[in-house]
Design an enzyme around this catalytic site. Structure first.
Site, short mmCIF file in Angstrom:
data_model
loop_
_atom_site.label_atom_id
_atom_site.label_comp_id
_atom_site.label_asym_id
_atom_site.label_seq_id
_atom_site.Cartn_x
_atom_site.Cartn_y
_atom_site.Cartn_z
N LYS B 79 0.86 -1.19 0.00
CA LYS B 79 0.00 0.00 0.00
C LYS B 79 0.89 1.24 0.00
O LYS B 79 1.90 1.28 0.71
CB LYS B 79 -0.89 -0.04 1.24
CG LYS B 79 -1.92 1.09 1.33
CD LYS B 79 -2.83 0.87 2.54
CE LYS B 79 -3.92 1.94 2.65
NZ LYS B 79 -4.82 1.69 3.79
N SER B 158 -9.49 1.66 2.79
CA SER B 158 -8.61 2.47 1.97
C SER B 158 -7.51 1.67 1.27
O SER B 158 -6.83 2.21 0.41
CB SER B 158 -7.96 3.57 2.82
OG SER B 158 -7.11 3.00 3.80
N SER B 182 -10.09 -0.78 6.83
CA SER B 182 -9.34 -0.62 5.59
C SER B 182 -8.62 -1.87 5.11
O SER B 182 -8.09 -1.89 4.01
CB SER B 182 -8.32 0.53 5.73
OG SER B 182 -8.98 1.77 5.69
#
Lengths: 67, 463
Positions: B79, B158, B182
């Protein structure tokens, strides 16, 4: 509910005072909606009876570089 | 031989048997990330140069008999809130930082390199990890994350790219982060397995801070087994992160040799979409084959409000510079340019009240979990929302998520696994929420689930 509404108005005045110059009416509407949700959360949180001995769950550890 | 959708164990066997080389494996992942990943808005930066260098090293080492373990030669994506050196940008999904390069590696990235893993991509994410209050999927400068299961469905956030890249078989695993939802959210919407570790299990050094006391890093992969292998490599104390606990972690793949004890919070699926509720009801039947399921009740407390106040207070401080300066005006989602201003209105005593209640809740839930292996519930109350539409979110107060609020505020581990599909073919998920530091227990439960079901082996149309 009146207390919540009053708090929303007070908080909205605070945010508008700080940042109003950079926000248009549509954006201020989003701020108000956000504050309405926030005020509901705060009312729910404040209604809980918390034991006086309950400390914040946030440990602070004294710092010493050589330990 | 296709490397797509092969687990870490399977790829490890392929590498050691010479059926594929680390370099060839990395190149295949890079190619698919570029083509398929582009269609899904899953990738921020391909790290081709670093990947091939790491893959060549793995090739040399494995040929010489130096085996670093299960992740040696295995490609992965990170990420894009994890710091990376070598001129690889770290953007936090935010347009104002799209060219920002850092000069160090996050501890997780460094530990994966030491384990021999190969970084092939920085993966897309919602700007500032969703901490600004986004209401719809188009909240990243790389565009809305798209689910591998439908071109008009959101991959979740996210950790959008971490979910979709694993779900589309572009990488065998990815690292995501969870403050509230997330990891489990994208894992659900993309039909993969996601592990949110105990708070403090994995160092946050080099990860974008959104909420210091809620942020956790963890893997998304094809199976619970793979999540355990990754956690084994990234867990542990770190002088650079004082919250990273000095508790040793070793993944334990053994079955407990007894039936599991599951708890079900009454009404936990009542507000879920019908397809989620139906899948969860069917899941309970399977769970009863591997253990007991006891319905419990939790004290009536404002769990979601408590967690929101903590999140918003800390996020307001973590991003004070961007908010005060007006830099948030450069964000993609219109609401992210405005909502943070409202957080200035939270009083410190209310934040402290939330932290005090958090301590009470953490003790209460530990007392409950001491009698069970896990609390089970839907990992999300819905399937992936449609692109272009506003979605309901517990983080904004628009949807209930008691298990998410408690689990994240109390820092508890949870693993999310696929447990069914909607009529439209979108995956839905089941979560196992465990006691602090009991990742191996929830992973064992998830393994038992995946030994009896095939939802995690189904492949999306984009594959």
């Amino acid at each position: 509910m009146a207390a919540v509404a009053d708090e929303v108005e007070l908080l909205f005045a605070l945010v508008r005072h700080r940042y109003g110059a950079r926000l248009d009416e549509a954006q201020l509407k989003i701020v108000r909606e956000t504050l309405e949700g926030l005020a509901r959360d705060l009312a729910a949180l404040r209604a809980v009876e918390i034991p006086s001995g309950a400390e914040p769950a946030q440990p602070f550890v004294a710092f010493r570089a050589d330990s | 031989m296709s490397a797509a959708f092969r687990t870490i164990r399977e790829l490890g066997a392929d590498l050691r048997a010479g059926r594929v080389s680390p370099v060839a494996l990395a190149e295949r992942c890079l190619d698919r990330l570029e083509t398929v990943g582009g269609k899904l808005n899953a990738v921020v930066t391909l790290t081709r140069e670093r990947a091939l260098e790491q893959a060549r090293r793995a090739e040399r080492e494995l040929a010489a008999g130096r085996d670093r373990g299960p992740l040696h030669g295995i490609p992965y994506g990170a990420k894009d809130l994890l710091a990376t050196s070598d001129g690889i940008p770290t953007t936090w999904g935010a347009a104002p930082f799209r060219d920002r390069c850092l000069d160090y590696d996050a501890t997780v990235v460094r530990r994966l390199e030491e384990a021999g893993a190969v970084l092939v991509a920085k993966l897309a994410m919602v700007e500032f990890a969703g901490g600004m209050g986004y209401r719809q999927p188009n909240a990243s400068f790389t565009g809305p994350g798209i689910s591998p299961w439908a071109s008009d469905a959101w991959s979740g956030g996210s950790s959008s790219g971490s979910g979709s890249a694993v779900g589309a078989g572009l990488v065998p695993f990815a690292i995501g982060s969870e403050t509230w939802g997330s990891i489990l959210g994208p894992a659900t919407y993309c039909g993969v397995t996601g592990l949110r570790p105990t708070y403090g299990r994995v160092s946050r050094h080099g990860a974008m801070p959104l909420c210091w006391t809620l942020d956790k890093l963890g893997p998304l992969a094809l199976t619970a087994e793979d999540c355990g292998l990754v956690l084994d490599a990234i867990a542990g104390a770190d002088p650079a992160d004082p919250t990273a606990a000095p508790r040793p972690y070793r993944y334990d793949a053994r079955d407990p040799g007894r039936g599991f004890r599951f708890a079900l919070v009454g009404g936990t699926a009542d507000a879920a979409e019908p397809a989620v509720g139906e899948a969860f009801t069917r899941a309970l039947g399977i769970l009863r084959e591997i253990g007991s399921v006891e319905e419990i009740a939790l004290p009536a407390l404002p769990y979601e409000a408590m967690t929101r106040i903590i999140l918003w207070s800390e996020a307001a401080s973590a991003f004070e510079g961007e908010i005060e300066s007006g830099a948030i005006a450069g964000l993609t989602a219109p609401e992210d340019r405005v909502t943070p201003y409202a957080r200035d209105a939270i009083l410190s005593k209310d934040y402290l009240r939330a932290l005090r209640l958090r301590g009470v809740v953490a003790r209460d839930i530990d007392g409950v979990l001491s009698r069970f292996d896990a609390i089970v519930g839907p990992s999300r109350g819905n399937a992936g929302p449609r692109l272009g539409a506003e979605f309901r979110s517990p983080i904004r107060g628009g949807a209930p998520d008691v298990l998410g609020a408690i689990g994240n505020a109390a820092g508890l581990p949870a693993v999310g696994v696929p447990c069914g599909f909607t009529a439209e073919g979108l995956p839905v998920g089941l979560q196992f929420l465990g006691r602090a530091w009991d990742e191996n227990v929830v992973l064992a439960a998830a393994r038992a689930w995946q030994a009896r079901t095939d939802f995690h082996r189904r492949r999306p149309p984009v594959a």
